[in-house]
Design a protein around this motif. Structure first.
Motif, PDB file in Angstrom:
ATOM      1  N   MET A   1       0.848  -1.185   0.000  1.00  0.00           N
ATOM      2  CA  MET A   1       0.000   0.000   0.000  1.00  0.00           C
ATOM      3  C   MET A   1       0.880   1.230   0.000  1.00  0.00           C
ATOM      4  SD  MET A   1      -2.709   1.061   2.948  1.00  0.00           S
ATOM      5  CE  MET A   1      -1.478   0.860   4.211  1.00  0.00           C
ATOM      6  N   ALA A   2       0.616   2.158  -0.872  1.00  0.00           N
ATOM      7  CA  ALA A   2       1.441   3.350  -0.945  1.00  0.00           C
ATOM      8  C   ALA A   2       0.560   4.556  -1.194  1.00  0.00           C
ATOM      9  CB  ALA A   2       2.474   3.222  -2.067  1.00  0.00           C
ATOM     10  N   GLU A   3       0.800   5.609  -0.456  1.00  0.00           N
ATOM     11  CA  GLU A   3       0.088   6.857  -0.641  1.00  0.00           C
ATOM     12  C   GLU A   3       1.086   7.917  -1.051  1.00  0.00           C
ATOM     13  OE1 GLU A   3      -2.562   7.648   2.807  1.00  0.00           O
ATOM     14  OE2 GLU A   3      -1.914   5.661   3.359  1.00  0.00           O
ATOM     15  N   GLY A   4       0.640   8.866  -1.819  1.00  0.00           N
ATOM     16  CA  GLY A   4       1.490   9.979  -2.200  1.00  0.00           C
ATOM     17  C   GLY A   4       1.771  10.855  -1.009  1.00  0.00           C
ATOM     18  N   PRO A   5       2.720  11.790  -1.132  1.00  0.00           N
ATOM     19  CA  PRO A   5       3.103  12.642  -0.018  1.00  0.00           C
ATOM     20  C   PRO A   5       2.246  13.889   0.080  1.00  0.00           C
ATOM     21  CG  PRO A   5       4.599  12.969  -1.855  1.00  0.00           C
ATOM     22  CD  PRO A   5       3.615  11.937  -2.275  1.00  0.00           C
ATOM     23  N   PRO A   6       1.043  13.799   0.717  1.00  0.00           N
ATOM     24  CA  PRO A   6       0.237  14.997   0.885  1.00  0.00           C
ATOM     25  C   PRO A   6       0.897  15.950   1.859  1.00  0.00           C
ATOM     26  CG  PRO A   6      -0.655  13.210   2.195  1.00  0.00           C
ATOM     27  CD  PRO A   6       0.470  12.632   1.380  1.00  0.00           C
TER      28      PRO A   6
ATOM     29  N   ALA B   1       3.265  12.615  12.463  1.00  0.00           N
ATOM     30  CA  ALA B   1       2.200  13.607  12.545  1.00  0.00           C
ATOM     31  C   ALA B   1       1.100  13.259  11.557  1.00  0.00           C
ATOM     32  CB  ALA B   1       2.751  15.001  12.252  1.00  0.00           C
ATOM     33  N   ALA B   2      -0.112  13.720  11.853  1.00  0.00           N
ATOM     34  CA  ALA B   2      -1.217  13.502  10.928  1.00  0.00           C
ATOM     35  C   ALA B   2      -0.986  14.261   9.626  1.00  0.00           C
ATOM     36  CB  ALA B   2      -2.522  13.946  11.578  1.00  0.00           C
ATOM     37  N   SER B   3      -1.465  13.679   8.542  1.00  0.00           N
ATOM     38  CA  SER B   3      -1.423  14.308   7.230  1.00  0.00           C
ATOM     39  C   SER B   3      -2.799  14.847   6.887  1.00  0.00           C
ATOM     40  CB  SER B   3      -1.000  13.289   6.173  1.00  0.00           C
ATOM     41  OG  SER B   3       0.277  12.774   6.437  1.00  0.00           O
ATOM     42  N   PHE B   4      -2.876  15.647   5.846  1.00  0.00           N
ATOM     43  CA  PHE B   4      -4.184  16.089   5.388  1.00  0.00           C
ATOM     44  C   PHE B   4      -4.243  16.104   3.875  1.00  0.00           C
ATOM     45  CE2 PHE B   4      -1.915  20.189   5.762  1.00  0.00           C
ATOM     46  CZ  PHE B   4      -2.210  20.775   4.544  1.00  0.00           C
ATOM     47  N   VAL B   5      -5.452  15.989   3.364  1.00  0.00           N
ATOM     48  CA  VAL B   5      -5.691  16.096   1.932  1.00  0.00           C
ATOM     49  C   VAL B   5      -6.797  17.136   1.735  1.00  0.00           C
ATOM     50  CG1 VAL B   5      -7.328  14.159   1.997  1.00  0.00           C
ATOM     51  CG2 VAL B   5      -6.301  14.846  -0.170  1.00  0.00           C
TER      52      VAL B   5
ATOM     53  N   TYR C   1      -3.840   9.580   9.406  1.00  0.00           N
ATOM     54  CA  TYR C   1      -2.471   9.101   9.546  1.00  0.00           C
ATOM     55  C   TYR C   1      -2.066   8.317   8.301  1.00  0.00           C
ATOM     56  CZ  TYR C   1      -2.488  10.166  14.530  1.00  0.00           C
ATOM     57  OH  TYR C   1      -2.542  10.800  15.740  1.00  0.00           O
ATOM     58  N   ARG C   2      -0.884   8.633   7.782  1.00  0.00           N
ATOM     59  CA  ARG C   2      -0.315   7.859   6.689  1.00  0.00           C
ATOM     60  C   ARG C   2       0.220   6.539   7.207  1.00  0.00           C
ATOM     61  NH1 ARG C   2       4.582   8.691   3.797  1.00  0.00           N
ATOM     62  NH2 ARG C   2       4.217   7.563   1.901  1.00  0.00           N
TER      63      ARG C   2
END
Length: 305
Positions: free
Chosen positions: A1-6, A23-27, A85-86
């Motif tokens: 599983m991979a997510e981009g760097p928001p 730290a939490a990420s956001f989109v 969270y990522r």
């Protein structure tokens, strides 16, 4: 599983605390979004399966800007942010350790190893300098105030006091910090040292590279040979500006690319998890006058090329 760097907030994003150093990420939700949360997330992050998002939502770990826990069918509000969270299914360990050189009420100074990214991005999360240091020190407000490439080792400054962070960041903007690097490269003949090299640097192709272009110079490096090492020379590099990949591009443009540089002069195939050939570039030292107490600060890497 991979997510981009928001985009990321360093602490308390969306009401979520730093968790295990992350730290939490956001989109951001676009203005034309008219769907439910889960549908939006699945479209925005196609590499992340629905079960993963459903589990995060069920744990109450997806929040809106008002710190409200969101449900899978919560309608997205255009021009707002969703916080989460990522996560990565698997992450290759980087078997090199950072060393803390100094800590006071404002700064943490660290000797970074080669191959360790500074901040989470792409396939790196726990195996990043920032997350490691948060776990090691418990300093959740820790933030880098300048950058080093993943491939580069050496001295890095972090702020852990939000009240004084801007004061130290301004030192870099004002070029009030003296930076010295060391690099191993080929022999440069027919020039007088120290050599001051200037060029205009612009974004290159692929996206992660820089290139030189005609026009007024926006980058400057002073280059001095220190000692001969077989077929190579150890150089001191003093960047008077702070462009991305400045030292790597300048040395390659002079015909003496830094040993083991996979980006310059040509972009080589990705080495993946191969850690056998580190880039021979070291951020040797940083010197500056502390803006808070006027003391002379000088931090030096313990590493050798």
């Amino acid at each position: 599983m991979a997510e981009g760097p928001p985009a990321r907030r360093e602490q308390g994003a969306g009401g979520l605390p730093v968790r295990n150093g992350v730290a939490a990420s956001f989109v951001a939700i676009p203005a034309d979004c008219r769907r439910g949360l889960l549908d939006f997330l699945l479209e925005r992050f196609p590499a992340v399966d629905g079960a993963t998002w459903i589990a995060r939502i069920a744990r109450g770990e997806v929040l809106d800007e008002r710190n409200n826990v969101m449900r899978a069918d919560t309608p997205c509000r255009p021009n707002t942010k969703v916080f989460y969270y990522r996560e990565l299914d698997a992450e290759t360990p980087i078997p090199f350790e950072e060393t803390i050189l100094h800590q006071d009420a404002h700064l943490l100074v660290v000797d970074k190893p080669h191959f360790l990214p500074v901040v989470p991005s792409g396939r790196f999360l726990q195996e990043t300098l920032l997350v490691r240091l948060r776990r090691k020190t418990g300093l959740m407000d820790l933030t880098p105030i300048h950058r080093l490439d993943r491939e580069t080792a050496g001295v890095m400054l972090f702020s852990h006091n939000p009240a004084t962070r801007g004061i130290y960041q301004s030192l870099f903007q004002q070029r009030a910090i003296v930076k010295e690097y060391e690099a191993l490269a080929g022999t440069l003949r027919g020039v007088t040292f120290p050599l001051t090299y200037r060029s205009r640097m612009v974004d290159g192709t692929p996206f992660f590279r820089m290139r030189e272009a005609p026009g007024e110079a926006n980058s400057e490096t002073v280059i001095t040979p220190l000692e001969q090492r077989g077929e190579h020379v150890l150089y001191r590099l003093e960047p008077l500006t702070g462009r991305k990949h400045q030292l790597r591009l300048h040395m390659a443009s002079l015909g003496i690319p830094i040993v083991n540089d996979a980006f310059y002069p040509d972009a080589l195939p990705c080495k993946g998890d191969d850690l056998s050939a580190p880039l021979k570039l070291l951020a040797r030292s940083l010197r500056f006058t502390d803006p808070l107490d006027g003391a002379a600060r000088h931090f030096t890497s313990l590493r050798q090329l």
